[in-house]
Design a protein around this motif. Structure first.
Motif, short mmCIF file in Angstrom:
data_model
loop_
_atom_site.label_atom_id
_atom_site.label_comp_id
_atom_site.label_asym_id
_atom_site.label_seq_id
_atom_site.Cartn_x
_atom_site.Cartn_y
_atom_site.Cartn_z
N LYS A 2 0.85 -1.18 0.00
CA LYS A 2 0.00 0.00 0.00
C LYS A 2 0.89 1.24 0.00
CE LYS A 2 -3.61 2.43 2.45
NZ LYS A 2 -4.52 2.47 3.58
N CYS A 5 2.03 7.71 0.71
CA CYS A 5 2.27 9.11 0.37
C CYS A 5 3.20 9.18 -0.83
CB CYS A 5 2.91 9.81 1.57
SG CYS A 5 3.28 11.55 1.31
N LYS A 20 -5.22 11.08 -9.24
CA LYS A 20 -6.56 10.58 -8.92
C LYS A 20 -6.59 9.05 -8.94
CE LYS A 20 -9.15 14.62 -10.42
NZ LYS A 20 -10.05 15.18 -11.42
N ARG A 21 -5.93 8.45 -9.93
CA ARG A 21 -5.87 6.99 -10.00
C ARG A 21 -5.15 6.40 -8.79
NH1 ARG A 21 -5.27 7.13 -15.81
NH2 ARG A 21 -3.10 7.60 -15.42
N GLU A 23 -4.99 7.72 -5.84
CA GLU A 23 -5.89 7.86 -4.69
C GLU A 23 -6.97 6.77 -4.73
OE1 GLU A 23 -8.55 11.22 -2.37
OE2 GLU A 23 -7.94 11.59 -4.43
N GLU A 24 -7.48 6.46 -5.92
CA GLU A 24 -8.48 5.39 -6.04
C GLU A 24 -7.88 4.04 -5.64
OE1 GLU A 24 -9.87 5.50 -10.07
OE2 GLU A 24 -10.80 7.48 -9.81
N HIS A 26 -5.19 3.47 -3.64
CA HIS A 26 -4.62 3.39 -2.29
C HIS A 26 -5.50 4.01 -1.21
CE1 HIS A 26 -0.95 1.74 -3.90
NE2 HIS A 26 -0.96 2.67 -4.82
N GLY A 27 -6.66 4.52 -1.56
CA GLY A 27 -7.59 5.01 -0.56
C GLY A 27 -7.56 6.52 -0.38
N SER A 28 -8.58 7.01 0.28
CA SER A 28 -8.73 8.46 0.44
C SER A 28 -7.70 9.06 1.38
CB SER A 28 -10.13 8.79 0.94
OG SER A 28 -10.34 8.18 2.20
N ASP A 29 -7.03 8.25 2.19
CA ASP A 29 -6.00 8.78 3.09
C ASP A 29 -4.64 8.89 2.40
OD1 ASP A 29 -5.77 6.04 2.95
OD2 ASP A 29 -5.25 5.78 5.05
N PHE A 30 -4.56 8.52 1.11
CA PHE A 30 -3.34 8.65 0.33
C PHE A 30 -3.01 10.14 0.19
CE2 PHE A 30 -1.43 9.24 -3.92
CZ PHE A 30 -0.25 8.56 -3.71
#
Length: 132
Positions: A2, A5, A20-21, A23-24, A26-30
């Motif tokens: 995972k 950052c 954006k990809r 973030e999709e 690895h999740g919204s906390d990326f």
């Protein structure tokens, strides 16, 4: 694996879809940090994230006990099929052989006061004032 950052030294609109990809995936906390990563921000984030491995220039990372390495190696590029295999081996080696980082962290003082680690890593950033 995972990704927690990603740091990039500059912003380019061509990369927005890629961010954006990520973030999709690895999740919204990326977190995507677009700026010259200051050591005080880096140490703060690493204390919060507690990653298994850090890939990048490691000023204080080793002192935190986190295995790290960089990929800016002209002899062994990390692009393409062979590069991905090489990167995977470097990650595995960094995690498997972490004694240096563990020992160093036991004898190193924190870089900053404990209060700093409780704050948001970007709390000292100021947005530019809008012109009237």
């Amino acid at each position: 694996m995972k990704l927690l950052c990603m740091h990039t030294p500059y912003y380019d609109e061509a990369y927005i879809d890629d961010f954006k990809r990520l973030e999709e995936l690895h999740g919204s906390d990326f977190l995507v940090n677009i700026a010259d990563m200051q050591p005080y921000e880096q140490v703060n984030l690493l204390k919060k994230f507690k990653p298994d491995v850090f890939i990048g220039m490691s000023n204080w990372v080793s002192r935190l006990g986190i295995p790290s390495f960089h990929i800016l190696d002209s002899k062994r590029p990390t692009f393409g099929y062979r590069g991905v295999l090489y990167l995977g081996r470097k990650i595995e080696d960094a995690i498997d052989n972490n004694n240096f980082n563990k020992n160093l962290s036991q004898f190193s003082k924190n870089a900053y006061r404990e209060e700093w680690y409780k704050k948001d890593a970007f709390s000292y950033l100021q947005l530019p004032q809008e012109s009237k």
